[in-house]
Design a protein around this motif. Structure first.
Motif, short mmCIF file in Angstrom:
data_model
loop_
_atom_site.label_atom_id
_atom_site.label_comp_id
_atom_site.label_asym_id
_atom_site.label_seq_id
_atom_site.Cartn_x
_atom_site.Cartn_y
_atom_site.Cartn_z
N MET A 255 52.21 63.43 72.27
CA MET A 255 51.42 62.22 72.08
C MET A 255 50.94 62.13 70.63
SD MET A 255 47.91 61.06 74.09
CE MET A 255 48.69 61.14 75.71
N LYS A 256 50.82 60.91 70.14
CA LYS A 256 50.25 60.68 68.82
C LYS A 256 48.73 60.53 68.98
CE LYS A 256 52.47 57.72 66.21
NZ LYS A 256 53.18 56.45 65.82
N ILE A 257 47.98 61.43 68.33
CA ILE A 257 46.54 61.46 68.50
C ILE A 257 45.86 61.30 67.14
CG2 ILE A 257 44.57 62.85 69.25
CD1 ILE A 257 46.39 64.15 71.30
N GLY A 258 44.98 60.32 67.06
CA GLY A 258 44.19 60.11 65.85
C GLY A 258 42.80 60.69 66.05
N ILE A 259 42.29 61.34 65.04
CA ILE A 259 40.96 61.94 65.11
C ILE A 259 40.09 61.34 64.01
CG2 ILE A 259 39.63 64.08 64.98
CD1 ILE A 259 42.08 65.58 65.96
N LEU A 260 38.96 60.78 64.42
CA LEU A 260 38.02 60.20 63.46
C LEU A 260 36.99 61.25 63.11
CD1 LEU A 260 37.43 56.74 65.21
CD2 LEU A 260 39.25 57.39 63.62
N GLY A 261 37.12 61.84 61.93
CA GLY A 261 36.20 62.89 61.51
C GLY A 261 36.92 63.97 60.72
N SER A 262 36.13 64.79 60.01
CA SER A 262 36.70 65.85 59.19
C SER A 262 35.89 67.14 59.27
CB SER A 262 36.81 65.39 57.73
OG SER A 262 35.55 64.94 57.25
N GLY A 263 34.96 67.22 60.20
CA GLY A 263 34.14 68.41 60.35
C GLY A 263 34.81 69.48 61.19
N ASN A 264 34.03 70.47 61.62
CA ASN A 264 34.57 71.60 62.37
C ASN A 264 35.22 71.18 63.68
OD1 ASN A 264 33.72 73.40 60.41
ND2 ASN A 264 31.78 73.85 61.43
N VAL A 265 34.60 70.24 64.39
CA VAL A 265 35.16 69.80 65.67
C VAL A 265 36.50 69.11 65.45
CG1 VAL A 265 34.84 68.27 67.64
CG2 VAL A 265 32.93 69.65 66.81
N ALA A 266 36.55 68.19 64.50
CA ALA A 266 37.80 67.48 64.20
C ALA A 266 38.90 68.45 63.78
CB ALA A 266 37.56 66.44 63.11
N GLN A 267 38.55 69.41 62.93
CA GLN A 267 39.55 70.37 62.46
C GLN A 267 40.03 71.28 63.57
OE1 GLN A 267 38.55 72.36 58.75
NE2 GLN A 267 37.33 70.62 58.06
N SER A 268 39.11 71.73 64.42
CA SER A 268 39.49 72.62 65.52
C SER A 268 40.39 71.90 66.53
CB SER A 268 38.24 73.15 66.21
OG SER A 268 38.57 73.98 67.30
N GLY B 76 42.12 69.18 65.99
CA GLY B 76 43.37 68.82 65.34
C GLY B 76 44.35 69.97 65.31
N ALA B 77 43.88 71.15 64.94
CA ALA B 77 44.76 72.32 64.91
C ALA B 77 45.26 72.67 66.30
CB ALA B 77 44.00 73.51 64.30
N GLY B 78 44.36 72.59 67.29
CA GLY B 78 44.75 72.92 68.65
C GLY B 78 45.77 71.96 69.22
N LEU B 79 45.60 70.69 68.94
CA LEU B 79 46.55 69.69 69.45
C LEU B 79 47.91 69.83 68.78
CD1 LEU B 79 44.01 66.76 69.62
CD2 LEU B 79 45.23 67.72 71.58
N LEU B 80 47.92 70.17 67.49
CA LEU B 80 49.19 70.45 66.82
C LEU B 80 49.88 71.65 67.48
CD1 LEU B 80 48.08 70.07 63.09
CD2 LEU B 80 49.84 68.68 64.22
N LYS B 81 49.11 72.68 67.76
CA LYS B 81 49.63 73.87 68.41
C LYS B 81 50.26 73.55 69.75
CE LYS B 81 47.93 78.21 70.44
NZ LYS B 81 46.70 79.03 70.67
N HIS B 82 49.68 72.59 70.45
CA HIS B 82 50.18 72.22 71.77
C HIS B 82 51.23 71.11 71.71
CE1 HIS B 82 47.68 74.55 74.64
NE2 HIS B 82 46.90 74.67 73.58
N GLY B 83 51.75 70.82 70.52
CA GLY B 83 52.91 69.96 70.39
C GLY B 83 52.64 68.49 70.14
N HIS B 84 51.40 68.12 69.90
CA HIS B 84 51.08 66.72 69.64
C HIS B 84 51.21 66.40 68.15
CE1 HIS B 84 49.59 66.03 73.73
NE2 HIS B 84 49.05 67.24 73.64
#
Length: 214
Positions: free
Chosen positions: A1-14, A16-24
């Motif tokens: 899935m294509k996922i957009g994240i609004l933000g750049s703090g710890n939650v957004a980064q965590s 974002g990295a996790g979703l990339l790891k899971h193939g998004h």
């Protein structure tokens, strides 16, 4: 899935990295691209752009900014770009005032929630509260002795809650669907409870689990 994240703090980064790891596919939207320079170098497959860029990119969008900036972030993204989309709301209504005996102060009252405020302000968006009751370090593939912890979710759109439940389970959680957005009045204060051991004793390695009788 294509996922957009609004933000750049710890939650957004965590997330974002996790979703990339899971193939998004992931795009982070930020008002400060320089803040994500190191993260981008570590995750070259991710996109970084404006809030509007992330909102346009995402089939599903995650709102991960400070609670006081939530409405402004959605406005910057463009409500028209988010109309009809599922938006996971990870925010908490934390006030600027200092904690009292380890208890955070909220700018909402006991009979309202930030999720409800967002849903009233942007009725065309399908908001679902999730990922607000645990620290960023444990949001993806959490590992605890008691087994998978529970993520409590809420939102007015049942189909949107099912979509979010699937994402949450994929990232390693059990899910407790609490129903409509009104339930966020109880879910958001879980942030207060989760933070007490951390603020009082610097203990941040825990999560909640809902136990049921078989």
């Amino acid at each position: 899935m294509k996922i957009g994240i609004l933000g750049s703090g710890n939650v957004a980064q965590s997330l974002g990295a996790g979703l990339l790891k899971h193939g998004h596919q992931v795009a982070l939207g930020t008002g400060s691209p320089a803040k994500l320079a190191d993260w981008s170098a570590q995750h070259p497959k991710a996109r970084v752009g404006s809030f509007a860029d992330a909102a346009e990119f995402g089939e599903l969008v995650i709102l991960s900014v400070k609670g006081k900036a939530a409405v402004e972030a959605v406005q910057a993204a463009g409500a028209q770009r988010l109309a009809g989309k599922v938006v996971i709301d990870t925010t908490n209504p934390i006030a600027d005032a200092a904690p009292v005996d380890g208890v955070l102060q909220f700018f909402t009252g006991p009979n309202e929630s930030l999720l409800e405020q967002l849903q009233r302000e942007f009725p065309q968006i399908r908001f679902v509260k999730a990922f607000n009751s645990v620290g960023a370090a444990h949001m993806v593939d959490p590992s605890f002795q008691g087994g998978p912890p529970t993520m409590f979710i809420a939102g007015n759109d049942e189909a949107a809650r099912k979509t979010v439940s699937g994402i949450v389970r994929e990232l390693g959680w059990d899910v407790a669907d609490m129903g409509t957005a009104t339930a966020a009045r109880a879910i958001e204060p879980l942030c207060m409870l989760w933070c007490i051991p951390g603020l009082a004793r610097n203990e941040w390695t825990h999560a909640f689990r809902l136990l049921k009788r078989s």
